[in-house]
Motif scaffolding. Structure first.
Motif, PDB file in Angstrom:
ATOM      1  N   THR A  11      -7.758  13.914  -6.471  1.00 60.63           N
ATOM      2  CA  THR A  11      -6.655  13.354  -7.246  1.00 60.63           C
ATOM      3  C   THR A  11      -6.882  11.869  -7.486  1.00 60.63           C
ATOM      4  OG1 THR A  11      -4.264  12.982  -7.339  1.00 60.63           O
ATOM      5  CG2 THR A  11      -5.264  12.944  -5.162  1.00 60.63           C
ATOM      6  N   SER A  12      -6.396  11.404  -8.617  1.00 62.74           N
ATOM      7  CA  SER A  12      -6.503   9.966  -8.904  1.00 62.74           C
ATOM      8  C   SER A  12      -5.353   9.189  -8.258  1.00 62.74           C
ATOM      9  CB  SER A  12      -6.521   9.725 -10.417  1.00 62.74           C
ATOM     10  OG  SER A  12      -5.325  10.198 -10.987  1.00 62.74           O
ATOM     11  N   ASN A  59     -13.738   8.300  -8.563  1.00 58.64           N
ATOM     12  CA  ASN A  59     -13.494   9.669  -9.015  1.00 58.64           C
ATOM     13  C   ASN A  59     -13.994   9.885 -10.439  1.00 58.64           C
ATOM     14  OD1 ASN A  59     -12.312  10.225  -6.574  1.00 58.64           O
ATOM     15  ND2 ASN A  59     -10.229  10.405  -7.360  1.00 58.64           N
ATOM     16  N   ARG A 105      -1.949   8.210  -2.212  1.00 62.91           N
ATOM     17  CA  ARG A 105      -0.667   8.616  -1.643  1.00 62.91           C
ATOM     18  C   ARG A 105      -0.600   8.357  -0.148  1.00 62.91           C
ATOM     19  NH1 ARG A 105      -0.680  14.578  -4.185  1.00 62.91           N
ATOM     20  NH2 ARG A 105      -2.463  14.619  -2.803  1.00 62.91           N
ATOM     21  N   ARG A 159      -9.692   5.547  -8.620  1.00 63.70           N
ATOM     22  CA  ARG A 159      -9.896   6.039 -10.000  1.00 63.70           C
ATOM     23  C   ARG A 159     -11.332   5.841 -10.463  1.00 63.70           C
ATOM     24  NH1 ARG A 159      -4.857   3.618 -10.836  1.00 63.70           N
ATOM     25  NH2 ARG A 159      -5.868   1.787 -11.708  1.00 63.70           N
ATOM     26  N   THR A 202       0.655  14.097   1.198  1.00 64.85           N
ATOM     27  CA  THR A 202      -0.503  14.793   0.637  1.00 64.85           C
ATOM     28  C   THR A 202      -0.436  16.306   0.796  1.00 64.85           C
ATOM     29  OG1 THR A 202      -1.764  14.648   2.695  1.00 64.85           O
ATOM     30  CG2 THR A 202      -2.021  12.825   1.100  1.00 64.85           C
TER      31      THR A 202
END
Length: 191
Positions: free
Chosen positions: A153-154, A73, A157, A70, A162
């Motif tokens: 994407t934050s 990004n 996964r 996060r 994905t």
């Protein structure tokens, strides 16, 4: 007998979840590194070397992965490699707060290593991303499976969730090497 069907259904779902949750990316033979990787290896010793680290349990490790994903990004602005560079695909840390996918992945790896995440549990991976383009993500190996940190994407996964097709991945142990991955929805097209 009626009790066996719900139990069998539950066990089937549990086994499917475990197959996804605890899986590592499959790798096969060695392959040449992507263009730009060797220069980045020479420039950033942490990228291809082994760094002393602390041991993290999965819960703390995944929390750190989410935090770093996060943060990176949120502070980098997407930008293509500078047109002035002779080499079209420059792998570097972001410049002036801007970078492309491999720049994001490098910054995340650096931040995680500095935070104590084991370097031999981090690897870059080339995938087929949106619009069928090559895309670079960071893979973090935990006891619970291989997680993907992505600039698109934050969410952090598991690799199987994905939707990406994984083509090649940096070797977790021999960090200057790369291995063929071929996993994901379109892997059969490349074998």
């Amino acid at each position: 007998m009626k009790r066996l069907f719900p139990l069998a259904g539950f066990l089937f779902i549990l086994l499917q979840f475990q197959a996804v949750a605890g899986s590592s990316l499959p790798v096969t033979r060695s392959i040449g590194a992507p263009v730009g990787f060797a220069a980045a290896c020479a420039k950033y010793k942490w990228l291809c070397g082994r760094m002393a680290t602390q041991q993290l349990n999965d819960q703390a490790g995944i929390s750190l992965l989410q935090k770093v994903n996060r943060a990176v990004n949120g502070r980098i602005i997407p930008a293509e490699d500078r047109p002035s560079s002779r080499n079209k695909d420059v792998w570097s840390l972001p410049v002036a707060g801007r970078g492309d996918c491999e720049d994001y992945a490098l910054q995340k790896m650096k931040d995680l290593i500095e935070a104590g995440f084991p370097s031999n549990r981090l690897a870059l991976s080339v995938v087929i991303g949106p619009q069928d383009q090559n895309h670079v993500v960071l893979i973090a190996r935990t006891d619970g499976g291989d997680y993907v940190l992505d600039n698109l994407t934050s969410a952090v996964r598991l690799w199987r969730t994905t939707g990406y097709t994984f083509l090649a991945t940096q070797d977790f142990q021999l960090r200057t090497g790369w291995r063929v991955t071929l996993a994901g929805p379109r892997a059969g097209e490349f074998s």
